[in-house]
Design a protein around this motif. Sequence first.
Motif, PDB file in Angstrom:
ATOM      1  N   ARG A   1      78.268 -80.838  47.318  1.00 10.36           N
ATOM      2  CA  ARG A   1      79.124 -80.812  48.655  1.00 10.36           C
ATOM      3  C   ARG A   1      78.017 -81.035  49.723  1.00 10.36           C
ATOM      4  O   ARG A   1      78.344 -81.788  50.726  1.00 10.36           O
ATOM      5  CB  ARG A   1      79.739 -79.625  48.651  1.00 10.36           C
ATOM      6  N   SER A   2      77.017 -80.482  49.531  1.00 11.86           N
ATOM      7  CA  SER A   2      75.932 -80.461  50.742  1.00 11.86           C
ATOM      8  C   SER A   2      75.362 -82.026  50.746  1.00 11.86           C
ATOM      9  O   SER A   2      74.950 -82.623  51.855  1.00 11.86           O
ATOM     10  CB  SER A   2      74.763 -79.234  50.386  1.00 11.86           C
ATOM     11  N   ILE A   3      75.257 -82.621  49.540  1.00  8.73           N
ATOM     12  CA  ILE A   3      74.793 -83.874  49.568  1.00  8.73           C
ATOM     13  C   ILE A   3      75.708 -84.975  50.219  1.00  8.73           C
ATOM     14  O   ILE A   3      75.290 -85.633  51.048  1.00  8.73           O
ATOM     15  CB  ILE A   3      74.363 -84.457  48.227  1.00  8.73           C
ATOM     16  N   LEU A   4      77.025 -84.670  49.834  1.00 12.92           N
ATOM     17  CA  LEU A   4      78.060 -85.557  50.513  1.00 12.92           C
ATOM     18  C   LEU A   4      78.158 -85.266  52.048  1.00 12.92           C
ATOM     19  O   LEU A   4      78.258 -86.350  52.637  1.00 12.92           O
ATOM     20  CB  LEU A   4      79.227 -85.108  50.039  1.00 12.92           C
ATOM     21  N   ARG A   5      77.767 -84.191  52.629  1.00  9.19           N
ATOM     22  CA  ARG A   5      77.754 -83.794  53.984  1.00  9.19           C
ATOM     23  C   ARG A   5      76.673 -84.709  54.622  1.00  9.19           C
ATOM     24  O   ARG A   5      76.917 -85.188  55.738  1.00  9.19           O
ATOM     25  CB  ARG A   5      77.706 -82.394  54.208  1.00  9.19           C
ATOM     26  N   ALA A   6      75.537 -84.547  53.873  1.00 12.18           N
ATOM     27  CA  ALA A   6      74.187 -85.280  54.473  1.00 12.18           C
ATOM     28  C   ALA A   6      74.776 -86.687  54.572  1.00 12.18           C
ATOM     29  O   ALA A   6      74.247 -87.646  55.372  1.00 12.18           O
ATOM     30  CB  ALA A   6      73.117 -84.890  53.764  1.00 12.18           C
ATOM     31  N   THR A   7      75.287 -87.412  53.545  1.00 12.21           N
ATOM     32  CA  THR A   7      75.793 -88.664  53.342  1.00 12.21           C
ATOM     33  C   THR A   7      76.566 -89.004  54.706  1.00 12.21           C
ATOM     34  O   THR A   7      76.365 -90.448  55.044  1.00 12.21           O
ATOM     35  CB  THR A   7      76.286 -89.269  51.973  1.00 12.21           C
ATOM     36  N   LYS A   8      77.438 -88.464  54.695  1.00 11.93           N
ATOM     37  CA  LYS A   8      78.475 -88.334  55.788  1.00 11.93           C
ATOM     38  C   LYS A   8      77.901 -88.558  57.261  1.00 11.93           C
ATOM     39  O   LYS A   8      78.000 -89.189  58.365  1.00 11.93           O
ATOM     40  CB  LYS A   8      79.550 -87.574  55.703  1.00 11.93           C
ATOM     41  N   LYS A   9      76.878 -87.598  57.290  1.00 12.61           N
ATOM     42  CA  LYS A   9      76.046 -87.505  58.685  1.00 12.61           C
ATOM     43  C   LYS A   9      75.373 -88.716  58.794  1.00 12.61           C
ATOM     44  O   LYS A   9      75.170 -89.286  59.798  1.00 12.61           O
ATOM     45  CB  LYS A   9      75.170 -86.221  58.714  1.00 12.61           C
TER      46      LYS A   9
ATOM     47  N   GLY B   1      80.185 -92.116  45.080  1.00 10.02           N
ATOM     48  CA  GLY B   1      79.544 -91.778  43.943  1.00 10.02           C
ATOM     49  C   GLY B   1      79.537 -90.301  43.426  1.00 10.02           C
ATOM     50  O   GLY B   1      79.833 -89.644  42.732  1.00 10.02           O
ATOM     51  N   VAL B   2      79.178 -89.565  44.917  1.00  9.35           N
ATOM     52  CA  VAL B   2      78.946 -88.144  44.864  1.00  9.35           C
ATOM     53  C   VAL B   2      80.328 -87.603  44.948  1.00  9.35           C
ATOM     54  O   VAL B   2      80.680 -86.558  44.218  1.00  9.35           O
ATOM     55  CB  VAL B   2      78.158 -87.895  46.139  1.00  9.35           C
ATOM     56  N   ALA B   3      81.477 -88.207  45.819  1.00  5.70           N
ATOM     57  CA  ALA B   3      82.662 -87.722  45.793  1.00  5.70           C
ATOM     58  C   ALA B   3      83.561 -87.947  44.453  1.00  5.70           C
ATOM     59  O   ALA B   3      84.120 -87.003  43.908  1.00  5.70           O
ATOM     60  CB  ALA B   3      83.430 -88.568  46.773  1.00  5.70           C
ATOM     61  N   ASN B   4      83.144 -88.940  43.590  1.00 10.16           N
ATOM     62  CA  ASN B   4      83.666 -89.120  42.552  1.00 10.16           C
ATOM     63  C   ASN B   4      83.204 -88.053  41.499  1.00 10.16           C
ATOM     64  O   ASN B   4      83.883 -87.390  40.545  1.00 10.16           O
ATOM     65  CB  ASN B   4      83.229 -90.434  41.961  1.00 10.16           C
ATOM     66  N   TYR B   5      81.991 -87.735  41.432  1.00  5.33           N
ATOM     67  CA  TYR B   5      81.271 -86.961  40.462  1.00  5.33           C
ATOM     68  C   TYR B   5      81.791 -85.454  41.052  1.00  5.33           C
ATOM     69  O   TYR B   5      81.884 -84.741  39.918  1.00  5.33           O
ATOM     70  CB  TYR B   5      79.815 -87.155  40.787  1.00  5.33           C
TER      71      TYR B   5
END
Length: 252
Positions: free
Chosen positions: A81-89, A222-226
């Motif tokens: 979830r932290s990776i997804l937040r970083a990607t959105k940022k 990819g991260v959201a799907n995972y």
Amino acid sequence: MIKLFRNIRRKLLTEGNSLRYLKYAIGEIILVVIGILIALQINTWNENRTNKIKETAILRDLHQEFQKNKVKLDSTINYHRSILRATKKVMDLIGEPEATVLKHNPDSLIYLTLDYRDYSPSESVISDLISSGKLNLISSDSLRMLIFEWGSAMEEEEEGYATMDEMSQTMTLPYIAKNGSMKNTDHYGILKENSLSKFGPRNHLLFQEVEFENHMDNQAWGVANYLLKLDKLEIIINDIIKHTNRKTMIQE
């Protein structure tokens, strides 16, 4: 006892009373049958008792294993979830002025979008249950179904991770390697002891490219799907822990 029956039969035959002998023989057969049924009942009771002891041990081992798996899964979910937040940022910064991008350390942000990890739970208890044929010792149909669902959900998790990894390895990383600086990115990972690239900062320039935005969008997908696969595992883990809880077992 056998000697007593033999003496009675001999006496009846000697007296020549066929009817009494026949009644006695039938009674003796009935006694033998009753004895056999009692012995079978005792054997069944002992077998059920032994199986119940084995089932209790299995449920205890499953409970302990999946409690550990839950701790690891919760950590993996929070991490991604932290990776997804970083990607959105990163995606929010794409197209912003260069000065704005540089305020957010683009090298570190890009690294965070790439530093994912696989979830590898312990499955020794389940593997032993299936390989040894002990799964039928579990009396709960719901729990047996959850174990089968766990296997299917783990296959989906592996597919989700493989998809995320393939997209990153074949698309995002080659793009960054060609247009940015992998050395500056890796400086925020396990290669943090290495110095930054002598060619100067380059990754902030990627934030002005629509192709980079497309790659980051793929990363986010990819991260959201995972995460969806991990969330499904979390539901199953919680149910398995509930079904193997000692208090729940007593209530059932």
